[in-house]
Design a protein around this motif. Structure first.
Motif, short mmCIF file in Angstrom:
data_model
loop_
_atom_site.label_atom_id
_atom_site.label_comp_id
_atom_site.label_asym_id
_atom_site.label_seq_id
_atom_site.Cartn_x
_atom_site.Cartn_y
_atom_site.Cartn_z
N GLU A 298 -15.08 -1.15 5.94
CA GLU A 298 -15.93 -1.52 4.81
C GLU A 298 -16.16 -3.01 4.67
OE1 GLU A 298 -13.89 0.17 1.51
OE2 GLU A 298 -14.42 2.26 2.01
N ALA B 97 0.12 5.43 4.85
CA ALA B 97 -0.80 5.09 3.77
C ALA B 97 -1.32 3.66 3.92
CB ALA B 97 -0.10 5.26 2.42
N LEU B 98 -0.44 2.75 4.28
CA LEU B 98 -0.85 1.36 4.48
C LEU B 98 -1.82 1.23 5.65
CD1 LEU B 98 2.59 -0.44 3.97
CD2 LEU B 98 0.60 -0.55 2.45
N GLU C 115 -11.94 -9.12 6.33
CA GLU C 115 -10.71 -8.89 7.09
C GLU C 115 -10.53 -9.93 8.19
OE1 GLU C 115 -8.20 -6.46 6.62
OE2 GLU C 115 -9.26 -6.50 4.70
N SER D 65 -3.82 3.59 6.81
CA SER D 65 -5.10 4.20 6.42
C SER D 65 -5.91 3.24 5.56
CB SER D 65 -4.85 5.51 5.66
OG SER D 65 -4.23 6.47 6.49
N LYS D 66 -5.23 2.57 4.64
CA LYS D 66 -5.91 1.60 3.79
C LYS D 66 -6.48 0.45 4.62
CE LYS D 66 -5.00 -1.37 -0.24
NZ LYS D 66 -5.14 -2.69 0.37
N GLU D 67 -5.71 0.00 5.61
CA GLU D 67 -6.17 -1.10 6.46
C GLU D 67 -7.37 -0.67 7.30
OE1 GLU D 67 -6.41 -4.85 7.44
OE2 GLU D 67 -4.81 -4.11 6.14
N ARG D 68 -7.33 0.54 7.81
CA ARG D 68 -8.45 1.05 8.61
C ARG D 68 -9.72 1.14 7.77
NH1 ARG D 68 -8.08 3.80 13.38
NH2 ARG D 68 -5.90 4.39 13.02
N ARG D 69 -9.56 1.58 6.52
CA ARG D 69 -10.71 1.69 5.62
C ARG D 69 -11.29 0.31 5.30
NH1 ARG D 69 -8.26 4.19 2.14
NH2 ARG D 69 -7.83 2.56 0.61
N GLU D 70 -10.41 -0.65 5.05
CA GLU D 70 -10.87 -2.01 4.75
C GLU D 70 -11.61 -2.64 5.93
OE1 GLU D 70 -7.31 -3.95 3.58
OE2 GLU D 70 -7.41 -3.25 1.49
N THR E 99 4.73 5.99 3.67
CA THR E 99 4.25 4.68 3.18
C THR E 99 3.53 3.93 4.29
OG1 THR E 99 6.09 4.56 1.61
CG2 THR E 99 4.96 2.50 2.13
#
Length: 248
Positions: A107, A96-97, A112, A99-104, A93
């Motif tokens: 992008e 995953a969080l 952010e 990875s999502k933060e890195r992607r945001e 978990t």
């Protein structure tokens, strides 16, 4: 304060309470320690209940030893497996969080930055100060800043399922050894009384340690674990006596 050459003074830079740890991982270490104490407590209670129940039926050392070792082994493996699965899920978990933060961040960097600014504004900083803090942290390490502020995670210090499994199994084993030795070493007539006393003393110790780690009243914690342990041994001893009388 340290005096300068012109007679002035420089502000103190040391922490006001140098004896107090200000490490961000302190809470995590205390949680591991508390988990170890609770694991030992489980080992004490479960193994004590098992060997006392068997000792109520037979005085054969081999039977009591076999039951105790079986209970210790099964309990340690169960604790290790449970911790490994639980912490692995937590780690997945966390990853995953992150990875999502890195992607945001890649992008939507402006969004952010505004989000980080709002976090520090909500903490009580003025708009200008919150913006400055967010910009400086972003310039230094945007990913680490967002992971800490938004997710309360350190990307370089995620939970380790192997550490959790080994710690849990080890603490359970150490706890389980006490009642096993307590019931095997004394003469037969003293086995159960000695085990009761040794277990209750050990439980009082673990209850006191765990309560102090949590900052609660040790008396209540000690009372709870001692009563619980005594009840567990009394119940298993009673079941053993009934089994012996009934010939099961």
């Amino acid at each position: 304060m340290d005096e300068t050459k012109d007679g002035g003074s420089e502000p103190e830079t040391a922490l006001p309470h140098p004896h107090e740890p200000h490490d961000e991982s302190l809470a995590a270490r205390l949680n591991w320690l508390r988990a170890g104490v609770l694991g030992a407590n489980d080992g004490i209670v479960s193994t004590a209940g098992l060997v006392v129940g068997v000792a109520a039926v037979t005085t054969e050392t081999s039977s009591i030893l076999t039951a105790g070792i079986a209970g210790l082994t099964a309990g340690a493996i169960s604790m290790a497996a449970g911790e490994y699965v639980s912490v692995s899920t937590q780690r997945d978990t966390e990853r995953a969080l992150l990875s999502k933060e890195r992607r945001e961040l890649a992008e939507e960097p402006e969004f952010e930055l505004a989000e980080l600014t709002q976090i520090y504004r909500d903490k009580g900083l003025s708009d200008a100060t919150a913006r400055q803090v967010a910009e400086e942290l972003t310039a230094h390490d945007a990913f680490a800043a967002h992971a800490e502020a938004e997710l309360k995670l350190d990307p370089n210090d995620l939970t380790n399922p192997w550490h959790a499994a080994i710690s849990s199994a080890g603490s359970f084993t150490l706890g389980a050894l006490l009642p096993l030795l307590a019931i095997l070493l004394p003469p037969v007539p003293w086995r159960i009384p000695v085990t009761f006393v040794a277990v209750l003393v050990a439980l009082a110790l673990t209850g006191s340690v765990s309560s102090r780690l949590g900052g609660s009243d040790p008396r209540r914690a000690v009372l709870r674990v001692v009563i619980g342990g005594a009840l567990a041994m009394a119940v298993t001893y009673g079941i053993g006596q009934l089994a012996d009388v009934s010939g099961i």
